[in-house]
Design an enzyme around this catalytic site. Structure first.
Site, short mmCIF file in Angstrom:
data_model
loop_
_atom_site.label_atom_id
_atom_site.label_comp_id
_atom_site.label_asym_id
_atom_site.label_seq_id
_atom_site.Cartn_x
_atom_site.Cartn_y
_atom_site.Cartn_z
CG ASP A 132 -0.24 0.10 2.51
OD1 ASP A 132 0.99 0.28 2.51
OD2 ASP A 132 -0.91 0.00 3.55
N GLY A 189 -0.66 5.87 2.75
CA GLY A 189 -1.67 6.91 3.01
C GLY A 189 -2.53 6.60 4.22
N GLY A 246 -11.09 4.09 1.38
CA GLY A 246 -11.95 4.87 2.26
C GLY A 246 -13.30 4.23 2.54
CB CYS A 296 -12.90 -25.96 8.52
SG CYS A 296 -11.28 -25.35 8.05
CB CYS A 307 -7.69 -25.98 7.88
SG CYS A 307 -7.87 -25.68 9.64
#
Ligand code: ZN
Length: 374
Positions: free
Chosen positions: A93, A96, A217, A305, A307
């Protein structure tokens, strides 16, 4: 060309699509969730483990790496991929958002921002050109234009100023890119909750023809209905042939709706952060593993799940680890949350390819504890 994006399939009942994003560090199937490696590490996970849970692309934060260890240290190490030993695609990023949320902000002007580090109070000038220079040193595959981020709520006047500035800064960021860069620079649409401003921001940035676009935003504290409304308004304004990224979302409900509206990429620190506090995603909503009700619960975190964690450990054991502050506890909850989200997004991709997203979505909202958008 730095990246190449192809829409492979447009779903029939929605705006959702499956795509392939080629980067200098490999291909990414979209839609894709990007875990956040704030300081050059997705907390508690090695790169090999990230691969195992299904991570394709990692996001890292320019603001944090700029302050510590410094962009030059990472450049000298051979770039962020080598420094953190993640050979897959990386997105950084622009800094900001962190400048506005973490630092002691001294001044925002058309020139850029002046801020004080949240670590040691040191003062830094950050014009948009600097955001590009730092991100070039880090060497991510995708970098973000520096934007003027406004908090929620804000006035229409301040939001309009941020839109004007964000366009101007996006232009300056592109000009600041050096000719030999292989990095794809994405523009970020601002405009707060004002749909007219969102339209203006998108139009101005599309004019500049970036290789990809983000919606910034959003998910900054506005009500959920407003998020859905703005998403529906803003995403169609972005060119369909380019990747679309909504910043800061990482829960199944928001991801479901973003994908439905044609979003390809999303990131959030939340799934890994809540995991370290003992909150996990399950197919029927969130669960707080520290709760007393799980002391003798020998079932898996989520019976649906598959996993490594859900296949081998019980809720009772995970609760015990978290209550005892054992490192393994937060490693395992992080593992599960990332796997859960990646496989959720992979199911979404499958549903898109088979043109059954409408049914998938209504089943999801039926099962997931939360309010379906109207
Ligand atoms: Zn699991």
């Amino acid at each position: 060309m730095c990246i190449d994006f192809k829409v492979l399939h447009q779903e029939s009942s929605s705006q959702a699509r499956c795509g392939l994003l080629e980067t200098p560090h490999g291909c990414v199937e979209t839609p894709v969730f990007m875990p956040v490696g704030t300081k050059g590490t997705v907390k508690a996970m090695t790169p090999e483990e990230l691969r195992r849970v299904g991570t394709q692309l990692v996001l890292s934060n320019t603001y944090h790496l700029f302050l510590r260890p410094g962009a030059d240290v990472i450049a000298e190490a051979g770039g962020l991929h080598r420094f953190m030993n993640w050979q897959g695609p990386i997105l950084t990023d622009s800094g900001g958002f962190q400048v506005f949320s973490l630092s002691d902000l001294n001044e925002v002007s058309d020139e850029g921002v002046v801020f004080q580090s949240h670590l040691d109070g040191s003062r830094h000038c950050f014009p948009p050109e600097k955001a590009v220079e730092v991100q070039e040193k880090l060497g991510a595959d995708i970098i973000m234009a520096f934007d003027d981020v406004v908090p929620y709520p804000t006035t229409e006047e301040r939001a309009a100023e941020a839109v004007r500035r964000t366009t101007d800064w996006a232009y300056r960021c592109r000009k600041a890119q050096t000719a030999d860069t292989k990095q794809a620079l994405f523009g970020i649409v601002q405009g707060s909750v004002f749909s007219k401003l969102r339209t203006r921001s998108a139009e101005e940035l599309v004019e500049l023809d970036f290789p990809g676009y983000a919606v910034g935003g959003l998910s900054v504290g506005e009500p959920e209905e407003l998020f859905y409304e703005l998403l529906e308004h803003t995403v169609p304004l972005l060119p369909p042939e380019k990747p679309r990224y909504v910043m800061g979302i990482g829960t199944p409900d928001y991801i479901m709706e973003a994908v439905w509206n044609g979003v390809d990429m999303f990131d959030c620190v939340m799934p890994t952060r809540i995991a370290r506090n003992g909150t996990v995603f399950t197919s029927s909503g969130r669960l707080t593993i520290r709760n007393a009700q799980f002391a003798r619960d020998y079932g898996a975190l989520d019976p649906n799940c598959s996993c490594y964690v859900c296949s081998n450990y019980s809720r009772a054991y995970l609760r015990h680890l978290m209550k005892s502050n054992e490192i393994l506890g937060l490693r395992l909850t992080t593992w599960h949350n990332l796997y859960f989200l990646h496989s959720f997004v992979s199911e979404l991709r499958q549903a898109i390819r088979e043109n059954r997203l409408e049914v998938f979505r209504s089943q999801f909202w039926h099962q997931y504890s939360g309010q379906a958008p109207s």
